[in-house]
Design a protein around this motif. Sequence first.
Motif, PDB file in Angstrom:
ATOM      1  N   LEU A   1      35.261  30.730  36.020  1.00 36.03           N
ATOM      2  CA  LEU A   1      35.487  32.172  35.983  1.00 36.03           C
ATOM      3  C   LEU A   1      34.332  32.920  36.647  1.00 36.03           C
ATOM      4  O   LEU A   1      34.553  33.823  37.478  1.00 36.03           O
ATOM      5  CB  LEU A   1      35.656  32.647  34.547  1.00 36.03           C
ATOM      6  CG  LEU A   1      35.742  34.166  34.318  1.00 36.03           C
ATOM      7  CD1 LEU A   1      36.939  34.755  35.048  1.00 36.03           C
ATOM      8  CD2 LEU A   1      35.798  34.494  32.838  1.00 36.03           C
ATOM      9  N   THR A  34      28.373  35.444  31.081  1.00 39.30           N
ATOM     10  CA  THR A  34      29.502  36.114  31.736  1.00 39.30           C
ATOM     11  C   THR A  34      29.233  37.608  31.910  1.00 39.30           C
ATOM     12  O   THR A  34      29.479  38.178  32.978  1.00 39.30           O
ATOM     13  CB  THR A  34      30.796  35.897  30.931  1.00 39.30           C
ATOM     14  OG1 THR A  34      31.058  34.494  30.814  1.00 39.30           O
ATOM     15  CG2 THR A  34      31.982  36.573  31.609  1.00 39.30           C
ATOM     16  N   ALA A  57      38.544  34.823  40.879  1.00 40.86           N
ATOM     17  CA  ALA A  57      38.390  34.941  39.424  1.00 40.86           C
ATOM     18  C   ALA A  57      39.725  34.724  38.717  1.00 40.86           C
ATOM     19  O   ALA A  57      39.768  34.227  37.589  1.00 40.86           O
ATOM     20  CB  ALA A  57      37.827  36.311  39.061  1.00 40.86           C
ATOM     21  N   PRO A  67      39.995  29.602  37.371  1.00 37.26           N
ATOM     22  CA  PRO A  67      40.085  29.104  35.989  1.00 37.26           C
ATOM     23  C   PRO A  67      41.398  28.410  35.646  1.00 37.26           C
ATOM     24  O   PRO A  67      41.471  27.703  34.638  1.00 37.26           O
ATOM     25  CB  PRO A  67      39.920  30.392  35.149  1.00 37.26           C
ATOM     26  CG  PRO A  67      39.186  31.332  36.041  1.00 37.26           C
ATOM     27  CD  PRO A  67      39.723  31.055  37.396  1.00 37.26           C
ATOM     28  N   CYS A  82      43.318  35.833  32.998  1.00 30.27           N
ATOM     29  CA  CYS A  82      42.565  35.795  34.248  1.00 30.27           C
ATOM     30  C   CYS A  82      43.390  36.344  35.412  1.00 30.27           C
ATOM     31  O   CYS A  82      42.841  36.913  36.361  1.00 30.27           O
ATOM     32  CB  CYS A  82      42.130  34.365  34.568  1.00 30.27           C
ATOM     33  SG  CYS A  82      40.732  33.802  33.593  1.00 30.27           S
TER      34      CYS A  82
END
Length: 291
Positions: free
Chosen positions: A284, A24, A239, A243, A228
């Motif tokens: 994500l 990430t 993004a 998620p 998020c």
Amino acid sequence: MAVKQWILAARPKTLPAAFVPVVTGTVLAWKSQEFKWVPALVCLLFALLVQIGTNYANDYFDYIKGTDREDRLGPKRAVASGWVSARSMFYATVIVLFLAFLIGSVLIIYGGWLVLAIGIASIFFSYGYTGGPFPLAYRGLGDAFVFVFFGIIAVSFTFYVQAKAFFPEVFLAGGIIGFLAVNILVVNNYRDRDTDSLSGKKTTVVLFGEKFGQYFYLFNGNMAAILCLFFLWKGWIYAALLPQVTWITHIYLWRRICVIHSGSALNPILGKTALQLIFFAVLLNIGILLS
């Protein structure tokens, strides 16, 4: 001890907590056009070694402290099962953490002495998770350790050694991953709450009860999804929204925990919670790249 048993002692199901935050942080660096493959790879190796070293230390100290009892519900432990002596596991812990230090030292070139301080702290607390005079896992601080070191620090410093900067969205991503990583520990502690209590291991589930364990799991997954939405502040629509799909699997796993309630039947939920972390992180990171 066979190689297979050493691998089992490393607890592969927990390793997503090590590599997901590094991936990430690297995706965020790529998004910022700051990607550097050497520090990214070093961060990955360092994180995996620290996670394995923590697991080896846990195997050793839980045996020494008598926490790994005959009525243990979780997967077999190497020392308690007689696969390896306690001394060999102790040496393995030291060797793995020393290798982590050596490999992580390369990052000083990219991030300076601040990175060295963070690396030393990571290794110190990985050993102190179950060892030392104030073992975190025995004082209800294991969840905080995972959230900070396998969430915020892992993501933000993976980004930092590539971009030499910190940004709010990086810390946000670190918190999101941290909440999900904690759930791997929550399942473990929820399953072992009775034996941990008898052994004097005061996890948060032991301290606050089984209902707390259930809703703590629910809370962590919910917080990850809710946080998020703050990416909308950056205009990162994908993004923020992609998620949210994981609500379905998260609620399913939470309901399974509540229904199963106790016993070794919870063991598959541990692996599925690790997969949930990967599933969430994939969505994500795709969302970050598409935004």
